[in-house]
Scaffold this motif. Sequence first.
Motif, short mmCIF file in Angstrom:
data_model
loop_
_atom_site.label_atom_id
_atom_site.label_comp_id
_atom_site.label_asym_id
_atom_site.label_seq_id
_atom_site.Cartn_x
_atom_site.Cartn_y
_atom_site.Cartn_z
N GLU A 140 -8.27 5.85 -0.78
CA GLU A 140 -9.28 5.39 -1.74
C GLU A 140 -8.68 5.30 -3.14
N GLN A 141 -7.82 6.25 -3.50
CA GLN A 141 -7.15 6.16 -4.80
C GLN A 141 -6.25 4.92 -4.86
N ALA A 142 -5.57 4.62 -3.76
CA ALA A 142 -4.74 3.41 -3.71
C ALA A 142 -5.61 2.16 -3.84
N ILE A 160 0.84 -1.21 0.00
CA ILE A 160 0.00 0.00 0.00
C ILE A 160 0.88 1.25 0.00
N ALA A 161 1.98 1.23 0.75
CA ALA A 161 2.89 2.38 0.74
C ALA A 161 3.47 2.60 -0.65
N ILE A 162 3.82 1.51 -1.33
CA ILE A 162 4.36 1.63 -2.69
C ILE A 162 3.30 2.16 -3.65
N ALA A 163 2.07 1.70 -3.51
CA ALA A 163 0.98 2.19 -4.37
C ALA A 163 0.73 3.68 -4.14
N LEU A 164 0.73 4.10 -2.89
CA LEU A 164 0.52 5.53 -2.59
C LEU A 164 1.65 6.37 -3.18
N ASN A 165 2.87 5.90 -3.02
CA ASN A 165 4.02 6.64 -3.57
C ASN A 165 3.92 6.74 -5.09
#
Length: 359
Positions: A197-199, A177-182
């Motif tokens: 929500e975007q992630a 999730i951290a990688i997706a947010l980044n």
Amino acid sequence: MRLFLLALLLGGSLPLAASQQLNLYSWADYVPAQALQRFQDTTGIQVRYDTFDSLEVLESKLLTGRSGYDLVFPASTSLARAIQAGALQPIEAGEFTHAASLDPELLALLAEADPGNRYAMPYTWGTVGLGINLQAVEQRLGADAPLNSLDLLFKPDYAQRLKDCGIAVLDSPQEVIAIALNYLGHDPYASAGPALEQAAQLLAALQPNVRYVGSARHIDDLARGEVCLALTYNGDAGMAAARAAESGQPFEVIYRIPREGTLIWFDSLAIPVDAPNPAAARQLIDFLLQPEVLAELTNELFFANASLAAEPLIDPQIAADPDIYPPPELRARLFAERQLSLAEQRQRNRLWTRFRTQY
């Protein structure tokens, strides 16, 4: 009198015997055997080397207490939880002769999990990125495929074309999730609803193209050609590459650090709060931080280490590999693991459950 003297002699010998043994708990083959032998020959301290095969096992031992171990090798996330639980002894860099040569930038990143670097010294470090079956991916996407980009995962046009050869994703909600947010341009540890929500939407778009979510299975699957793309640790991709080469596979497994930036992980050296022999553990930490020992480790296992003084001793091919030692412009886009509050962890676990429901 004879019984008294015998009891005194035996009682007096117990601390001496205990001081000559150190109980080590780590991944298998994570300390070069020849280095460990030199430590034993030099100090007279005998090392009992027990191994774990998952961080969950190590964490359970630490958090339960009374593990009996003197030196352990927690990863960043485990380290943060162990510190929070009071399971580790404080240590100071000044205690160790060779800590002065540790890279201050890497120490600052490790401090995300260990504020002030008060409980652990870095041992190895690496990244979460893309393990790739080069021939299978290029066959489907062409020779100009963006091998160093998370677009391979997160852009449906690419992921749909790789679905048939198999995509695997690491089963680690906090990391993925951290990688997706980044990737989306957010703070990797954002807790705001819109960013998460975007992630969630990004992962939902990926979901139909993923063969499975898992923690170790993809190593052999990459090596056998049963998946062609995995979001994984660089060490896992390295093992898959070695196994593919050893078995004579007609393809090459490679690893790439995503150009968008990704998570940097650390394995560290730490002493449990109830260690039977913390003095011996400190001796071994100082020994392992020697540039010669860390270079030996990197040359054998292909894991980067945090010692600036070790760099001249590392095999030039390894030191020049940008996916082991990334260049400054890419290293600047790496972010460290951070301990989240329980509420934030629950928030992300719910998001992750939605993503992996079908697997």
